[in-house]
Write a protein that holds these residues in place. Structure first.
Motif, PDB file in Angstrom:
ATOM      1  N   ASP A 189       1.243   4.958   1.529  1.00  0.00           N
ATOM      2  CA  ASP A 189       0.836   5.801   2.709  1.00  0.00           C
ATOM      3  C   ASP A 189       1.125   7.304   2.075  1.00  0.00           C
ATOM      4  O   ASP A 189       2.189   7.515   2.422  1.00  0.00           O
ATOM      5  CB  ASP A 189       1.077   5.523   3.973  1.00  0.00           C
ATOM      6  N   ASN A 195       2.808  -6.954   5.528  1.00  0.00           N
ATOM      7  CA  ASN A 195       2.139  -5.602   4.717  1.00  0.00           C
ATOM      8  C   ASN A 195       3.246  -4.589   4.728  1.00  0.00           C
ATOM      9  O   ASN A 195       3.932  -4.345   5.435  1.00  0.00           O
ATOM     10  CB  ASN A 195       1.110  -4.911   5.733  1.00  0.00           C
ATOM     11  N   SER A 202      -5.117  -2.997   2.551  1.00  0.00           N
ATOM     12  CA  SER A 202      -4.253  -3.780   2.129  1.00  0.00           C
ATOM     13  C   SER A 202      -4.034  -5.172   3.080  1.00  0.00           C
ATOM     14  O   SER A 202      -3.867  -6.192   2.310  1.00  0.00           O
ATOM     15  CB  SER A 202      -2.683  -2.856   2.182  1.00  0.00           C
ATOM     16  N   ASN A 220       0.791  -1.180  -0.268  1.00  0.00           N
ATOM     17  CA  ASN A 220       0.135  -0.095  -0.118  1.00  0.00           C
ATOM     18  C   ASN A 220       0.879   1.322  -0.137  1.00  0.00           C
ATOM     19  O   ASN A 220       2.097   1.096   0.218  1.00  0.00           O
ATOM     20  CB  ASN A 220      -1.103  -0.023   0.987  1.00  0.00           C
ATOM     21  N   ASN A 267       4.298  -0.815   3.454  1.00  0.00           N
ATOM     22  CA  ASN A 267       3.833   0.641   3.277  1.00  0.00           C
ATOM     23  C   ASN A 267       4.739   1.381   2.414  1.00  0.00           C
ATOM     24  O   ASN A 267       5.764   0.756   2.275  1.00  0.00           O
ATOM     25  CB  ASN A 267       3.735   1.563   4.562  1.00  0.00           C
ATOM     26  N   ASN A 268       4.251   2.357   1.850  1.00  0.00           N
ATOM     27  CA  ASN A 268       4.802   3.386   1.063  1.00  0.00           C
ATOM     28  C   ASN A 268       5.521   2.814  -0.211  1.00  0.00           C
ATOM     29  O   ASN A 268       6.750   2.804  -0.537  1.00  0.00           O
ATOM     30  CB  ASN A 268       6.016   4.171   1.866  1.00  0.00           C
ATOM     31  N   SER A 328      -4.762   7.030   5.873  1.00  0.00           N
ATOM     32  CA  SER A 328      -3.429   6.078   6.025  1.00  0.00           C
ATOM     33  C   SER A 328      -4.209   4.413   6.696  1.00  0.00           C
ATOM     34  O   SER A 328      -3.880   3.562   6.323  1.00  0.00           O
ATOM     35  CB  SER A 328      -2.562   6.623   7.125  1.00  0.00           C
ATOM     36  N   LYS A 360      -6.170   2.578   4.254  1.00  0.00           N
ATOM     37  CA  LYS A 360      -5.410   2.098   3.296  1.00  0.00           C
ATOM     38  C   LYS A 360      -4.465   0.671   3.735  1.00  0.00           C
ATOM     39  O   LYS A 360      -4.573  -0.147   3.103  1.00  0.00           O
ATOM     40  CB  LYS A 360      -4.464   3.162   2.354  1.00  0.00           C
ATOM     41  N   LYS A 361      -4.046   1.074   4.898  1.00  0.00           N
ATOM     42  CA  LYS A 361      -3.367  -0.252   5.527  1.00  0.00           C
ATOM     43  C   LYS A 361      -4.300  -1.394   5.782  1.00  0.00           C
ATOM     44  O   LYS A 361      -4.161  -2.511   5.512  1.00  0.00           O
ATOM     45  CB  LYS A 361      -2.656   0.437   6.777  1.00  0.00           C
ATOM     46  N   LYS A 378       1.238   0.001  -5.630  1.00  0.00           N
ATOM     47  CA  LYS A 378      -0.134   0.063  -4.560  1.00  0.00           C
ATOM     48  C   LYS A 378      -1.280  -0.656  -5.342  1.00  0.00           C
ATOM     49  O   LYS A 378      -1.102  -0.807  -6.634  1.00  0.00           O
ATOM     50  CB  LYS A 378      -0.661   1.575  -4.421  1.00  0.00           C
TER      51      LYS A 378
END
Length: 125
Positions: free
Chosen positions: A72, A109, A84, A70, A111-112, A77, A80-81, A117
């Motif tokens: 962020d 998981n 995901s 995902n 991020n960034n 945030s 989205k997390k 995404k």
């Protein structure tokens, strides 16, 4: 104490990712693409998962990693997390139905990952 525990977890995840990348040479296209905001599997995605795992050696005896990406950007945030992670859980549930054991599935998981995404990646580890 908390810092050392975080470092151990971080080191472990880094090691799992490195080992997975080194081992997974069979499926360059091991990604499941989701529409933005969607976290449920459709028939096309299930077929793709079946195709991916069909190429794994000794499936479902081996372990599998589910990398859920995902991005962020600071907006929604948590949502989205959560989306995901829900995608990874959907795939995990499907793999359990396919005979994989609970302890043999790792969910990670990430991020960034703006370039990935709405993607979930499967890798045999």
């Amino acid at each position: 104490m908390i810092t050392s525990e975080r470092q151990l977890k971080s080191d472990y995840l880094r090691k799992v990712i490195e080992e997975t990348e080194a081992k997974n040479t069979q499926h360059e296209d091991a990604y499941i693409r989701f529409a933005s905001g969607v976290d449920e599997l459709n028939d096309e995605q299930r077929t793709k998962i079946d195709t991916i795992i069909a190429g794994y050696q000794n499936a479902p005896q081996n372990k599998i990693a589910i990398y859920s990406y995902n991005f962020d950007d600071g907006v929604d945030s948590f949502k989205k997390k959560r989306t995901s992670l829900n995608r990874a859980v959907e795939i995990r549930s499907y793999l359990l139905k396919k005979g994989y054991k609970n302890f043999s599935i790792k969910v990670i998981n990430i991020n960034n990952a703006s370039d990935k995404k709405n993607l979930v990646e499967l890798q045999e580890i």
